[in-house]
Design an enzyme around this catalytic site. Structure first.
Site, mmCIF file in Angstrom:
data_model
loop_
_atom_site.group_PDB
_atom_site.id
_atom_site.type_symbol
_atom_site.label_atom_id
_atom_site.label_comp_id
_atom_site.label_asym_id
_atom_site.label_seq_id
_atom_site.Cartn_x
_atom_site.Cartn_y
_atom_site.Cartn_z
ATOM 1 N N ASP A 31 11.441 58.967 18.717
ATOM 2 C CA ASP A 31 11.381 58.983 20.176
ATOM 3 C C ASP A 31 10.616 60.245 20.571
ATOM 4 O OD1 ASP A 31 11.810 59.330 22.864
ATOM 5 O OD2 ASP A 31 13.984 59.028 22.772
ATOM 6 N N TYR A 120 0.651 56.239 35.108
ATOM 7 C CA TYR A 120 0.045 56.095 33.777
ATOM 8 C C TYR A 120 -1.265 56.891 33.694
ATOM 9 C CZ TYR A 120 -2.291 53.519 29.958
ATOM 10 O OH TYR A 120 -2.951 53.158 28.822
ATOM 11 N N LYS A 124 -2.142 60.318 31.505
ATOM 12 C CA LYS A 124 -3.194 60.275 30.485
ATOM 13 C C LYS A 124 -4.260 61.346 30.753
ATOM 14 C CE LYS A 124 -1.911 56.962 27.628
ATOM 15 N NZ LYS A 124 -1.791 57.131 26.168
HETATM 16 N N1 SER Z 1 -4.419 48.117 29.304
HETATM 17 C C1 SER Z 1 -3.990 49.257 30.059
HETATM 18 C C2 SER Z 1 -3.172 48.849 31.230
HETATM 19 O O1 SER Z 1 -3.428 47.807 31.769
HETATM 20 C C3 SER Z 1 -5.174 50.044 30.539
HETATM 21 O O2 SER Z 1 -5.212 51.230 29.829
HETATM 22 O O3 SER Z 1 -2.322 49.584 31.642
#
Ligand code: SER
Length: 300
Positions: A31, A120, A124
């Site tokens: 984890d 997300y 990143k």
């Molecule tokens: N495939 C990923 C997503 O849709 C894009 O980095 O979150």
């Protein structure tokens, strides 16, 4: 691919060993939000290189932003710290088209303002910057690609690009699929074997040939309708329709429709091998095999 090239490889995840993982791949629970667990595993294995792929994708990340932060941001920091403390020579990281935000001129190059709208994407971007910091400050050989939407014969897990693999999976399973996007949605896509090869080739490139730590890579940029047409041509009788979901459509609309990957091509010889039609031909038998193991298909 690493095993085939003769490396000793260990896999890890919070999830159990996946069915179909190759023989000769020892599996470890890990984890990434727990620094002590990473330290214990690195002490035990003393890896020379780590491929850090653990993350929540964009759609799941919008449902659970706090968990996405913990896994993607804190997890990446924990992995970098463990690399520094345990003398791991190289860390390969997977970034994404989701680091980009709206309004960029296409095709989007490597060095543009990064203004993502999703948790997300934000985590990143932070991972890219942190990794480059650990390279300059501590000499961890940090390298990353920005992946397009990846398409493979596995049940997809919470990405906004999932409409693409679901066209194949649901097309073969149910004979029909209603995509959650507009037919004119266009984002960069890639067939998974090209994506895996990109990571392995970037890892093997001489560092002195690399002019940067993080590279755009690209393969093809179809509209959702073009993917649907490719599936329906290969599988006559399958019906693919569109019913856009406003939240996921907004994420798609914030991403570039094409990436400029000329620096990856120049510095480490990146070349995609599969276009949309080549991918469709390769994927259909793979998805048939997937559905023999998972006849229930995907939640979507
Ligand atoms: N495939 C990923 C997503 O849709 C894009 O980095 O979150």
């Amino acid at each position: 691919m690493l095993l085939a090239r003769g490396h000793e490889v260990h896999g890890s995840d919070v999830n159990p060993r996946p069915a179909g993982a190759p023989e000769g791949l020892p599996w470890h629970h890990l984890d990434v939000t727990d620094p002590a667990e990473i330290a214990a595993l690195f002490r035990e294995l003393t890896p020379g290189a780590v491929f850090h792929l653990a993350a929540l994708l964009s759609a799941t990340g919008e449902s659970r932003p706090q968990v996405a932060y913990a896994v993607n941001q804190t997890g990446t920091f924990n992995v970098l710290e463990a690399c520094r403390e345990h003398g791991v020579r190289q860390l390969v990281f997977t970034s994404t088209i989701a680091v980009f935000g709206p309004g960029l001129a296409s095709p989007v190059g490597d060095d543009v303002p990064l203004r993502p709208t999703t948790m997300y994407g934000i985590t990143k971007v932070a991972g890219e910057l942190l990794g480059d910091y650990y390279f300059r400050r501590y000499g961890v050989d940090f390298r990353a690609v920005r992946f397009p939407g990846l398409i493979s014969a596995t049940l997809p897990g919470g990405g906004t690009s999932d409409y693409a693999p679901l066209m194949y999976i649901e097309g073969l399973r149910a004979g029909r699929y209603e995509a959650f996007c507009r037919p004119d949605s266009r984002i960069p896509m890639m067939y998974m074997p090209d994506g895996i090869r990109a990571l392995v080739e970037l890892a093997a490139a001489p560092r002195e040939r690399l002019s940067r730590s993080v590279y755009n890579i690209a393969a093809f940029s179809p509209t959702a309708q073009e993917i649907a047409d490719s599936v329906m041509r290969a599988l006559p009788g399958v019906s693919i329709t569109f019913e856009p979901d406003p939240r996921r459509q907004a994420i798609l609309d914030s991403w570039p429709d094409a990436l400029d990957d000329s620096l990856a091509r120049r510095d480490w010889g990146w070349r995609p091998e599969h276009d949309l039609e080549g991918m469709t031909a390769a994927l259909i038998p793979e998805v048939r095999a997937l559905l023999r193991a998972h006849p229930e298909g995907a939640a979507h």
